[in-house]
Write a protein that holds these residues in place. Structure first.
Motif, PDB file in Angstrom:
ATOM      1  N   PRO A 270       0.826  -1.203   0.000  1.00  0.00           N
ATOM      2  CA  PRO A 270       0.000   0.000   0.000  1.00  0.00           C
ATOM      3  C   PRO A 270       0.865   1.259   0.000  1.00  0.00           C
ATOM      4  O   PRO A 270       1.866   1.334   0.708  1.00  0.00           O
ATOM      5  N   ARG A 271       0.483   2.193  -0.853  1.00  0.00           N
ATOM      6  CA  ARG A 271       1.197   3.468  -0.903  1.00  0.00           C
ATOM      7  C   ARG A 271       0.542   4.437   0.059  1.00  0.00           C
ATOM      8  O   ARG A 271      -0.681   4.489   0.137  1.00  0.00           O
ATOM      9  N   PRO A 272       1.335   5.216   0.749  1.00  0.00           N
ATOM     10  CA  PRO A 272       0.710   6.207   1.625  1.00  0.00           C
ATOM     11  C   PRO A 272      -0.016   7.257   0.788  1.00  0.00           C
ATOM     12  O   PRO A 272       0.485   7.685  -0.246  1.00  0.00           O
ATOM     13  N   ARG A 273      -1.191   7.640   1.217  1.00  0.00           N
ATOM     14  CA  ARG A 273      -1.977   8.632   0.488  1.00  0.00           C
ATOM     15  C   ARG A 273      -1.437  10.021   0.806  1.00  0.00           C
ATOM     16  O   ARG A 273      -1.283  10.389   1.952  1.00  0.00           O
ATOM     17  N   LEU A 274      -1.152  10.763  -0.270  1.00  0.00           N
ATOM     18  CA  LEU A 274      -0.638  12.118  -0.103  1.00  0.00           C
ATOM     19  C   LEU A 274      -1.775  13.074   0.214  1.00  0.00           C
ATOM     20  O   LEU A 274      -2.816  13.036  -0.431  1.00  0.00           O
ATOM     21  N   THR A 275      -1.558  13.931   1.182  1.00  0.00           N
ATOM     22  CA  THR A 275      -2.539  14.983   1.424  1.00  0.00           C
ATOM     23  C   THR A 275      -2.399  15.998   0.303  1.00  0.00           C
ATOM     24  O   THR A 275      -1.399  16.029  -0.412  1.00  0.00           O
ATOM     25  N   THR A 276      -3.385  16.847   0.151  1.00  0.00           N
ATOM     26  CA  THR A 276      -3.347  17.866  -0.894  1.00  0.00           C
ATOM     27  C   THR A 276      -2.146  18.775  -0.712  1.00  0.00           C
ATOM     28  O   THR A 276      -1.462  19.119  -1.678  1.00  0.00           O
ATOM     29  N   GLU A 277      -1.875  19.143   0.533  1.00  0.00           N
ATOM     30  CA  GLU A 277      -0.731  20.021   0.814  1.00  0.00           C
ATOM     31  C   GLU A 277       0.586  19.329   0.474  1.00  0.00           C
ATOM     32  O   GLU A 277       1.483  19.924  -0.111  1.00  0.00           O
ATOM     33  N   GLN A 278       0.691  18.048   0.846  1.00  0.00           N
ATOM     34  CA  GLN A 278       1.922  17.295   0.562  1.00  0.00           C
ATOM     35  C   GLN A 278       2.105  17.126  -0.945  1.00  0.00           C
ATOM     36  O   GLN A 278       3.212  17.236  -1.456  1.00  0.00           O
ATOM     37  N   PHE A 279       1.004  16.870  -1.664  1.00  0.00           N
ATOM     38  CA  PHE A 279       1.067  16.736  -3.110  1.00  0.00           C
ATOM     39  C   PHE A 279       1.581  18.031  -3.742  1.00  0.00           C
ATOM     40  O   PHE A 279       2.461  18.017  -4.595  1.00  0.00           O
ATOM     41  N   ALA A 280       1.038  19.167  -3.302  1.00  0.00           N
ATOM     42  CA  ALA A 280       1.464  20.463  -3.838  1.00  0.00           C
ATOM     43  C   ALA A 280       2.948  20.699  -3.563  1.00  0.00           C
ATOM     44  O   ALA A 280       3.689  21.171  -4.436  1.00  0.00           O
ATOM     45  N   MET A 281       3.399  20.359  -2.356  1.00  0.00           N
ATOM     46  CA  MET A 281       4.820  20.539  -2.029  1.00  0.00           C
ATOM     47  C   MET A 281       5.702  19.619  -2.870  1.00  0.00           C
ATOM     48  O   MET A 281       6.767  20.018  -3.326  1.00  0.00           O
ATOM     49  N   ASP A 282       5.247  18.375  -3.070  1.00  0.00           N
ATOM     50  CA  ASP A 282       6.034  17.436  -3.871  1.00  0.00           C
ATOM     51  C   ASP A 282       6.142  17.896  -5.325  1.00  0.00           C
ATOM     52  O   ASP A 282       7.206  17.781  -5.935  1.00  0.00           O
ATOM     53  N   VAL A 283       5.046  18.416  -5.875  1.00  0.00           N
ATOM     54  CA  VAL A 283       5.078  18.929  -7.253  1.00  0.00           C
ATOM     55  C   VAL A 283       6.040  20.116  -7.341  1.00  0.00           C
ATOM     56  O   VAL A 283       6.836  20.215  -8.276  1.00  0.00           O
ATOM     57  N   ALA A 284       5.996  20.998  -6.350  1.00  0.00           N
ATOM     58  CA  ALA A 284       6.914  22.148  -6.331  1.00  0.00           C
ATOM     59  C   ALA A 284       8.366  21.678  -6.215  1.00  0.00           C
ATOM     60  O   ALA A 284       9.254  22.229  -6.883  1.00  0.00           O
ATOM     61  N   ASP A 285       8.615  20.660  -5.399  1.00  0.00           N
ATOM     62  CA  ASP A 285       9.975  20.118  -5.263  1.00  0.00           C
ATOM     63  C   ASP A 285      10.473  19.544  -6.587  1.00  0.00           C
ATOM     64  O   ASP A 285      11.620  19.751  -6.973  1.00  0.00           O
ATOM     65  N   LEU A 286       9.597  18.805  -7.274  1.00  0.00           N
ATOM     66  CA  LEU A 286       9.980  18.230  -8.564  1.00  0.00           C
ATOM     67  C   LEU A 286      10.302  19.330  -9.571  1.00  0.00           C
ATOM     68  O   LEU A 286      11.273  19.238 -10.316  1.00  0.00           O
ATOM     69  N   ALA A 287       9.483  20.379  -9.588  1.00  0.00           N
ATOM     70  CA  ALA A 287       9.726  21.490 -10.509  1.00  0.00           C
ATOM     71  C   ALA A 287      11.048  22.176 -10.170  1.00  0.00           C
ATOM     72  O   ALA A 287      11.804  22.552 -11.063  1.00  0.00           O
ATOM     73  N   ALA A 288      11.332  22.320  -8.882  1.00  0.00           N
ATOM     74  CA  ALA A 288      12.594  22.943  -8.465  1.00  0.00           C
ATOM     75  C   ALA A 288      13.793  22.091  -8.882  1.00  0.00           C
ATOM     76  O   ALA A 288      14.866  22.624  -9.179  1.00  0.00           O
ATOM     77  N   ARG A 289      13.598  20.773  -8.948  1.00  0.00           N
ATOM     78  CA  ARG A 289      14.672  19.871  -9.394  1.00  0.00           C
ATOM     79  C   ARG A 289      14.768  19.806 -10.913  1.00  0.00           C
ATOM     80  O   ARG A 289      15.590  19.084 -11.451  1.00  0.00           O
ATOM     81  N   GLY A 290      13.886  20.524 -11.609  1.00  0.00           N
ATOM     82  CA  GLY A 290      13.935  20.556 -13.066  1.00  0.00           C
ATOM     83  C   GLY A 290      13.051  19.542 -13.746  1.00  0.00           C
ATOM     84  O   GLY A 290      13.091  19.382 -14.962  1.00  0.00           O
ATOM     85  N   ILE A 291      12.246  18.816 -12.985  1.00  0.00           N
ATOM     86  CA  ILE A 291      11.324  17.830 -13.564  1.00  0.00           C
ATOM     87  C   ILE A 291       9.987  18.540 -13.748  1.00  0.00           C
ATOM     88  O   ILE A 291       9.219  18.700 -12.800  1.00  0.00           O
ATOM     89  N   THR A 292       9.727  18.998 -14.977  1.00  0.00           N
ATOM     90  CA  THR A 292       8.507  19.769 -15.236  1.00  0.00           C
ATOM     91  C   THR A 292       7.509  19.026 -16.116  1.00  0.00           C
ATOM     92  O   THR A 292       6.373  19.453 -16.241  1.00  0.00           O
ATOM     93  N   ASN A 293       7.913  17.934 -16.726  1.00  0.00           N
ATOM     94  CA  ASN A 293       7.010  17.150 -17.555  1.00  0.00           C
ATOM     95  C   ASN A 293       5.989  16.439 -16.669  1.00  0.00           C
ATOM     96  O   ASN A 293       6.351  15.789 -15.694  1.00  0.00           O
ATOM     97  N   ARG A 294       4.712  16.566 -17.013  1.00  0.00           N
ATOM     98  CA  ARG A 294       3.652  15.993 -16.170  1.00  0.00           C
ATOM     99  C   ARG A 294       3.779  14.481 -16.016  1.00  0.00           C
ATOM    100  O   ARG A 294       3.567  13.938 -14.947  1.00  0.00           O
ATOM    101  N   GLN A 295       4.119  13.814 -17.108  1.00  0.00           N
ATOM    102  CA  GLN A 295       4.225  12.361 -17.049  1.00  0.00           C
ATOM    103  C   GLN A 295       5.377  11.939 -16.139  1.00  0.00           C
ATOM    104  O   GLN A 295       5.249  11.003 -15.353  1.00  0.00           O
ATOM    105  N   GLN A 296       6.505  12.637 -16.229  1.00  0.00           N
ATOM    106  CA  GLN A 296       7.636  12.325 -15.358  1.00  0.00           C
ATOM    107  C   GLN A 296       7.295  12.621 -13.901  1.00  0.00           C
ATOM    108  O   GLN A 296       7.661  11.854 -13.004  1.00  0.00           O
ATOM    109  N   GLN A 297       6.595  13.729 -13.660  1.00  0.00           N
ATOM    110  CA  GLN A 297       6.212  14.061 -12.288  1.00  0.00           C
ATOM    111  C   GLN A 297       5.278  12.993 -11.720  1.00  0.00           C
ATOM    112  O   GLN A 297       5.447  12.574 -10.575  1.00  0.00           O
ATOM    113  N   ALA A 298       4.308  12.559 -12.518  1.00  0.00           N
ATOM    114  CA  ALA A 298       3.379  11.529 -12.059  1.00  0.00           C
ATOM    115  C   ALA A 298       4.145  10.252 -11.716  1.00  0.00           C
ATOM    116  O   ALA A 298       3.894   9.622 -10.678  1.00  0.00           O
ATOM    117  N   HIS A 299       5.097   9.884 -12.556  1.00  0.00           N
ATOM    118  CA  HIS A 299       5.903   8.686 -12.304  1.00  0.00           C
ATOM    119  C   HIS A 299       6.701   8.830 -11.013  1.00  0.00           C
ATOM    120  O   HIS A 299       6.753   7.912 -10.194  1.00  0.00           O
TER     121      HIS A 299
END
Length: 175
Positions: A35-64
């Motif tokens: 089972p994967r831990p369910r991300l809260t909305t806030e955690q999801f937003a922070m994770d997306v921002a972290d990925l973008a800061a690391r240069g991962i901006t493609n939606r498919q790569q971020q989802a992966h």
């Protein structure tokens, strides 16, 4: 060196089942899903921002990277108000085009100019497209469109100069 391979218990059952049609083939063993831990909305937003800061901006790569499918990722973005609809280019491209003309080089260049005029991110060929449009304007040419003939380069009408309005909007953003 021993060249004989001793099959495992599960493998030998499959081999026997393949050799004797009366023995039913055993069901493959399945590992329980972790089972994967369910991300809260806030955690999801922070994770997306972290990925973008690391240069991962493609939606498919971020989802992966976040361990979810693309449709789940897009739904979560939309819930945050980040994934919404594409902005319309109708303000900048006034014609209703046929599918054939929509894929034309001129239509692609006009869409690029319109995206730049809106202040949106632009593709790598942005400079070449702006140069193309500026050269047409300097030569007093404009673009016209008909569903029968497609796009045509015509003499500009100073009272209704489509391409000049578009290049001026692009120029205002770049200066």
């Amino acid at each position: 060196m021993d060249l004989f391979y001793e099959p495992s218990d599960a493998m030998s059952r499959f081999i026997r089942a393949a050799q004797d049609p009366d023995i039913p083939a055993p069901a493959p063993e399945r590992r329980p899903k972790k089972p994967r831990p369910r991300l809260t909305t806030e955690q999801f937003a922070m994770d997306v921002a972290d990925l973008a800061a690391r240069g991962i901006t493609n939606r498919q790569q971020q989802a992966h990277e976040l361990g979810m499918g693309l449709s789940t990722y897009k739904r979560r973005l939309a819930k945050l108000g980040l994934g919404g609809e594409k902005p319309s280019l109708a303000e900048w491209i006034p014609w209703t085009m046929t599918a054939e003309h929509y894929r034309s080089t001129t239509a692609r260049k006009l869409r690029t100019l319109a995206r730049v005029a809106q202040g949106r991110a632009h593709p790598l060929d942005h400079d070449a497209v702006v140069r193309w449009a500026n050269e047409l304007v300097e030569a007093s040419h404009d673009i016209s469109y008909s569903q029968l003939k497609g796009f045509q380069i015509v003499r500009a009408n100073p009272e209704d100069w489509y391409l000049k309005r578009l290049t001026e909007a692009v120029g205002d953003l770049e200066s």
